[in-house]
Write an enzyme that holds these catalytic residues in place. Structure first.
Site, mmCIF file in Angstrom:
data_model
loop_
_atom_site.group_PDB
_atom_site.id
_atom_site.type_symbol
_atom_site.label_atom_id
_atom_site.label_comp_id
_atom_site.label_asym_id
_atom_site.label_seq_id
_atom_site.Cartn_x
_atom_site.Cartn_y
_atom_site.Cartn_z
ATOM 1 N N LYS A 1 27.263 28.725 27.037
ATOM 2 C CA LYS A 1 27.806 29.146 25.738
ATOM 3 C C LYS A 1 28.723 28.020 25.240
ATOM 4 C CE LYS A 1 29.456 33.560 23.931
ATOM 5 N NZ LYS A 1 28.640 33.592 22.727
HETATM 6 N N1 PMP Z 1 22.682 34.988 22.408
HETATM 7 C C1 PMP Z 1 23.662 34.252 21.861
HETATM 8 C C2 PMP Z 1 23.334 32.945 21.248
HETATM 9 C C3 PMP Z 1 24.976 34.721 21.880
HETATM 10 O O1 PMP Z 1 25.960 33.998 21.337
HETATM 11 C C4 PMP Z 1 25.256 35.982 22.445
HETATM 12 C C5 PMP Z 1 26.646 36.531 22.423
HETATM 13 N N2 PMP Z 1 27.410 36.099 23.505
HETATM 14 C C6 PMP Z 1 24.190 36.698 23.016
HETATM 15 C C7 PMP Z 1 22.922 36.164 22.977
HETATM 16 C C8 PMP Z 1 24.420 38.003 23.687
HETATM 17 O O2 PMP Z 1 25.059 37.809 24.906
HETATM 18 P P1 PMP Z 1 26.047 38.893 25.509
HETATM 19 O O3 PMP Z 1 25.274 40.159 25.588
HETATM 20 O O4 PMP Z 1 26.392 38.351 26.854
HETATM 21 O O5 PMP Z 1 27.189 38.997 24.593
#
Ligand code: PMP
Length: 303
Positions: free
Chosen positions: A154
């Site tokens: 991320k």
């Molecule tokens: N894809 C992206 C690009 C994201 O930024 C997020 C948000 N964190 C998600 C998917 C979903 O991930 P999560 O369920 O861990 O929040």
């Protein structure tokens, strides 16, 4: 936003400031997380959702971007609990931990560049509409490939691409964009993973489709298998498969479970929220608000 964790301690939010010369500010060399804290008014309790999983993913993001982080998952969790308590919000919050290249330095590279870590949080409601079904588009922007800025991590800089896609969607009257990989497979939204329902099965793009391996995605897979006895398939998905699916929904920390009723101005099935999405949404919200003891292990109570 009353207090933040900054340079090793909790300080008033107004004191948590970085220099304009900071490496991460100039080059996008940070990694972050988004953790929700759900307030349960009946229980007068705040629950931090899957905090450990978020910090484990952040440590992996740090590995990918060569950021040294001097805290264990347990220490990061304790700092977060202390900070949430200190902010005293009696409502839902969104917590943003960020590890970044903190050196004030002109020049690229990662090795030997000083790191730091901070957390802030803010009151936060629904990020996407979860009640009506949203209208989305496929994006003219391509999802970053694993060999560009890996989506598995991320990384702050990668969200410039997500912002281009989201902005284009909003400007054209859509709630969100779905990005395709360079090979043309469905990847994910700008900030959420996507699920399809076809012939009673739940389908989602696999981890090799340049997705962030979502923590909500894993939670939905668990709920679908345990509670609805559904078969869940992780595999490449073509763009046109979106148009012929029976149901579609986004999931993510921000998006929670957000049913999609239209893609590229084409109705999904009859254009109404489908039964599987509706059921998963209900089960998910009960679990994250602390109303289903079976999933209490997902939650860290703050008080
Ligand atoms: N894809 C992206 C690009 C994201 O930024 C997020 C948000 N964190 C998600 C998917 C979903 O991930 P999560 O369920 O861990 O929040």
């Amino acid at each position: 936003m009353k207090y933040a964790f900054f340079k090793g301690k909790i300080v008033p939010f107004s004191e948590a400031k970085i220099s304009i010369m900071t490496h991460a500010f100039n080059y996008g060399t940070g990694v972050f997380e988004g953790i929700r804290g759900y307030w349960n008014p009946k229980k007068k309790q705040k629950y931090l959702l899957k905090m450990k999983e978020h910090y484990l993913r952040m440590i992996n993001s740090c590995k990918i971007l060569k950021i040294g982080i001097n805290y264990s998952v347990d220490e990061l969790s304790q700092i977060t609990i202390d900070l949430v308590k200190k902010n005293t919000y009696k409502e839902d919050v969104y917590i943003r931990p960020i590890a970044y290249k903190a050196e004030e330095k002109i020049g690229l590279g990662l090795t030997g560049v000083k790191d730091d870590f901070a957390i802030f949080l803010a009151p936060f409601g629904d990020y996407l509409d979860v009640s009506k079904g949203i209208k989305v588009c496929t994006s003219s922007w391509t999802r970053l490939d694993d060999n560009i800025i890996p989506a598995r991590a991320k990384i702050t800089g990668g969200y410039a691409n997500s912002s281009l896609a989201k902005s284009e969607a909003i400007e054209n009257g859509f709630a969100e964009a779905i990005l395709l990989t360079k090979e043309g497979y469905v990847s994910e939204g700008s900030g959420e993973n996507i699920f399809l329902v076809r012939d009673g099965k739940l389908i989602t793009p696999s981890a090799s489709q340049s997705i962030l391996e979502g923590i909500t995605r894993a939670a939905i897979i668990e709920l679908a298998k345990n509670e609805l006895n559904l078969e869940v398939i992780e595999r490449p998905v073509n763009r046109s498969e979106l148009y012929v699916s029976d149901e579609l929904f986004f999931c993510g920390t921000g998006a929670q479970v957000s049913p999609i009723t239209e893609v590229d101005r084409r109705k999904i099935a009859d254009g109404k929220i489908g039964p599987v999405s509706e059921k998963l949404k209900k089960i998910y919200f009960d679990a994250v608000r602390g109303d289903n003891p079976k999933y209490s292990s997902w939650l860290t109570p703050v008080y």
